[in-house]
Design a protein around this motif. Sequence first.
Motif, PDB file in Angstrom:
ATOM      1  N   SER A   1       0.834  -1.201   0.000  1.00 24.87           N
ATOM      2  CA  SER A   1       0.000   0.000   0.000  1.00 24.87           C
ATOM      3  C   SER A   1       0.868   1.250   0.000  1.00 24.87           C
ATOM      4  N   VAL A   2       1.832   1.311   0.915  1.00 19.35           N
ATOM      5  CA  VAL A   2       2.744   2.458   0.966  1.00 19.35           C
ATOM      6  C   VAL A   2       3.527   2.580  -0.332  1.00 19.35           C
ATOM      7  N   LEU A   3       3.886   1.428  -0.917  1.00 19.45           N
ATOM      8  CA  LEU A   3       4.702   1.423  -2.139  1.00 19.45           C
ATOM      9  C   LEU A   3       3.851   1.430  -3.406  1.00 19.45           C
ATOM     10  N   ARG A   4       2.566   1.698  -3.262  1.00 16.62           N
ATOM     11  CA  ARG A   4       1.650   1.850  -4.398  1.00 16.62           C
ATOM     12  C   ARG A   4       1.660   0.627  -5.307  1.00 16.62           C
ATOM     13  N   GLY A   5       1.526  -0.556  -4.668  1.00 21.73           N
ATOM     14  CA  GLY A   5       1.406  -1.788  -5.428  1.00 21.73           C
ATOM     15  C   GLY A   5       2.671  -2.589  -5.574  1.00 21.73           C
ATOM     16  N   THR A   6       3.808  -2.028  -5.200  1.00 13.25           N
ATOM     17  CA  THR A   6       5.082  -2.735  -5.284  1.00 13.25           C
ATOM     18  C   THR A   6       5.308  -3.564  -4.026  1.00 13.25           C
ATOM     19  N   GLN A   7       5.758  -4.803  -4.193  1.00  9.94           N
ATOM     20  CA  GLN A   7       6.028  -5.665  -3.049  1.00  9.94           C
ATOM     21  C   GLN A   7       7.275  -5.195  -2.319  1.00  9.94           C
ATOM     22  N   PRO A   8       7.247  -5.104  -0.981  1.00  8.36           N
ATOM     23  CA  PRO A   8       8.465  -4.753  -0.238  1.00  8.36           C
ATOM     24  C   PRO A   8       9.571  -5.775  -0.493  1.00  8.36           C
ATOM     25  N   VAL A   9      10.802  -5.363  -0.260  1.00  3.35           N
ATOM     26  CA  VAL A   9      11.953  -6.235  -0.466  1.00  3.35           C
ATOM     27  C   VAL A   9      12.749  -6.344   0.834  1.00  3.35           C
ATOM     28  N   SER A  10      13.568  -7.398   0.914  1.00  3.04           N
ATOM     29  CA  SER A  10      14.422  -7.566   2.079  1.00  3.04           C
ATOM     30  C   SER A  10      15.563  -8.517   1.738  1.00  3.04           C
ATOM     31  N   ALA A  11      16.358  -8.822   2.753  1.00  2.00           N
ATOM     32  CA  ALA A  11      17.463  -9.759   2.568  1.00  2.00           C
ATOM     33  C   ALA A  11      16.943 -11.125   2.157  1.00  2.00           C
ATOM     34  N   SER A  12      15.856 -11.560   2.772  1.00  3.18           N
ATOM     35  CA  SER A  12      15.233 -12.845   2.472  1.00  3.18           C
ATOM     36  C   SER A  12      13.721 -12.674   2.453  1.00  3.18           C
ATOM     37  N   ALA A  13      13.036 -13.660   1.886  1.00  2.00           N
ATOM     38  CA  ALA A  13      11.577 -13.616   1.787  1.00  2.00           C
ATOM     39  C   ALA A  13      10.957 -14.096   3.097  1.00  2.00           C
ATOM     40  N   VAL A  14      11.169 -13.311   4.154  1.00  2.00           N
ATOM     41  CA  VAL A  14      10.678 -13.635   5.489  1.00  2.00           C
ATOM     42  C   VAL A  14       9.919 -12.424   6.015  1.00  2.00           C
TER      43      VAL A  14
ATOM     44  N   ASN B   1      17.535 -12.334   7.643  1.00  3.26           N
ATOM     45  CA  ASN B   1      18.558 -12.702   6.659  1.00  3.26           C
ATOM     46  C   ASN B   1      18.856 -14.187   6.781  1.00  3.26           C
ATOM     47  N   GLN B   2      18.336 -14.948   5.844  1.00  5.89           N
ATOM     48  CA  GLN B   2      18.574 -16.389   5.806  1.00  5.89           C
ATOM     49  C   GLN B   2      19.274 -16.795   4.515  1.00  5.89           C
ATOM     50  N   ARG B   3      20.047 -15.854   3.990  1.00  9.58           N
ATOM     51  CA  ARG B   3      20.777 -16.096   2.751  1.00  9.58           C
ATOM     52  C   ARG B   3      21.974 -17.014   3.002  1.00  9.58           C
ATOM     53  N   THR B   4      22.437 -17.622   1.921  1.00 17.00           N
ATOM     54  CA  THR B   4      23.618 -18.490   2.006  1.00 17.00           C
ATOM     55  C   THR B   4      24.743 -18.014   1.095  1.00 17.00           C
ATOM     56  N   ASP B   5      24.574 -16.806   0.522  1.00 14.47           N
ATOM     57  CA  ASP B   5      25.626 -16.256  -0.339  1.00 14.47           C
ATOM     58  C   ASP B   5      26.522 -15.342   0.501  1.00 14.47           C
ATOM     59  N   LYS B   6      27.265 -14.458  -0.142  1.00  9.29           N
ATOM     60  CA  LYS B   6      28.216 -13.610   0.594  1.00  9.29           C
ATOM     61  C   LYS B   6      27.525 -12.579   1.480  1.00  9.29           C
ATOM     62  N   TRP B   7      26.212 -12.413   1.333  1.00 11.66           N
ATOM     63  CA  TRP B   7      25.471 -11.418   2.095  1.00 11.66           C
ATOM     64  C   TRP B   7      24.823 -11.999   3.347  1.00 11.66           C
ATOM     65  N   GLY B   8      24.972 -13.290   3.607  1.00  8.31           N
ATOM     66  CA  GLY B   8      24.310 -13.885   4.755  1.00  8.31           C
ATOM     67  C   GLY B   8      25.003 -15.132   5.256  1.00  8.31           C
ATOM     68  N   GLY B   9      24.518 -15.619   6.395  1.00 13.38           N
ATOM     69  CA  GLY B   9      25.107 -16.811   6.995  1.00 13.38           C
ATOM     70  C   GLY B   9      25.780 -16.473   8.307  1.00 13.38           C
TER      71      GLY B   9
ATOM     72  N   VAL C   1      27.927 -14.275  11.160  1.00 10.97           N
ATOM     73  CA  VAL C   1      27.766 -12.895  11.614  1.00 10.97           C
ATOM     74  C   VAL C   1      28.627 -11.956  10.782  1.00 10.97           C
ATOM     75  N   ASP C   2      29.804 -12.380  10.390  1.00 10.22           N
ATOM     76  CA  ASP C   2      30.663 -11.517   9.569  1.00 10.22           C
ATOM     77  C   ASP C   2      30.057 -11.274   8.192  1.00 10.22           C
ATOM     78  N   LYS C   3      29.445 -12.297   7.600  1.00 11.64           N
ATOM     79  CA  LYS C   3      28.807 -12.095   6.298  1.00 11.64           C
ATOM     80  C   LYS C   3      27.578 -11.204   6.418  1.00 11.64           C
ATOM     81  N   ARG C   4      26.875 -11.318   7.544  1.00 10.84           N
ATOM     82  CA  ARG C   4      25.688 -10.477   7.727  1.00 10.84           C
ATOM     83  C   ARG C   4      26.046  -9.011   7.963  1.00 10.84           C
ATOM     84  N   MET C   5      27.300  -8.727   8.253  1.00 13.47           N
ATOM     85  CA  MET C   5      27.776  -7.340   8.359  1.00 13.47           C
ATOM     86  C   MET C   5      28.048  -6.707   6.996  1.00 13.47           C
ATOM     87  N   THR C   6      28.218  -7.537   5.982  1.00 16.60           N
ATOM     88  CA  THR C   6      28.767  -7.075   4.708  1.00 16.60           C
ATOM     89  C   THR C   6      27.965  -5.937   4.098  1.00 16.60           C
TER      90      THR C   6
END
Length: 388
Positions: free
Chosen positions: A113-126, A185-193, A195-200
């Motif tokens: 609604s705030v984004l006028r029909g656009t789905q919000p985004v995040s690190a993971s689909a949670v 953040n439940q990613r398994t690439d360089k952006w998650g996993g 604690v150091d990767k979650r800082m990236t």
Amino acid sequence: MTNYKFLEPYTFANGATVKNRIVIPPMTEESAMADGTVSRDELHYVSLRAGGVGMFISPVANVTPDGKGFEGELSVADDRFIPGLSKLAHAMKGHGSKAILQIFHAGRMSSSSVLRGTQPVSASAVAAPREGMETPRELTESEIETIIQSFGDATRRAIEAGFDGVEIHGANTYLIQQFFSPNSNQRTDKWGGTVDKRMTFALEIIKAARKAVDDYAKSPFILGYRISPEEVETPGIRLADTLHFIDTLADQPIDYLHISMGNAWRTSLNDPSEQTPTILRIKKQVNGRKPLISVGSIKTPAEAEKVMDAGIEFAAIGREYLCEPNWVEKVEAGLEDTIHYSINRAELDDLGLTPILMTFLEGMQANIPFEGESENKQGIEASPILNE
């Protein structure tokens, strides 16, 4: 009494000097135009409060259109916003306050609604574990890189608009915190996993903002970072991970760390056996490498001085500045006994408090005292969206 330590100036490592240690923190006021343009109401609100404090941090501004979190939010997502932001910077800098623009991306803390029909985004689909929150779309790696650059572009726009600094909003459950949190953040690439990767994500945003400062700022420009120490969700951010992150942040090219809590002297949210205030644990971890801003239910001069006595460099006074726009000036003049600690509803226009802002504050149960109203109508500790 006018010999408070919080009235003393402070010079950052980059050479920028602020005239005292009192900060107005970023507070949501929902007064921007629908497209994120600065409104006359905002200019009036900030002009009433500028001048006394050393630093004045703006309400948050989104760095991309899909980063908008709520209605009435500022935007710094395009060059077309620079003229309005320039007026805001000028109003905030009145009589010598340093004007800081807070920048962010809301991530999953938004809605279609705030984004006028656009789905919000995040690190993971949670989805955020709160009633009514939508499941966001997981960002692709190229989209992550684009958002990082958007923080750099926002910093460049803040410089061009005449601000004295920017604060990267890595707190209060928004996108940067979402990348750091094992809940969102439940990613398994360089952006998650780990604690150091979650800082990236946060570290890359700092790098992009610093590059913009180095490329465009012609005088010392303040770069701050705001962090929330813990989450109550399971899994969620715990203090041990945050202290590790703080240790890394203290070595980054930023000028201060702003610790976001509802009470400045709060202990751990998750460990009832921990008796040391979280801000003091963070101070010990930082070990003098960066100045700290402490915020949360600081109202009186004595409470601000207690922060100084603990060796913390800055005290942020938020909700109290809604009641008393001349807090510092009255302290400097020896007129502490004239400071207002409640709001007279008949004086809202004089305080620059719009009906939209008052409706928002009351809806958030923001613990704003009103003259003549009973204790049980004052609300509870501020919601994170108040952003004090």
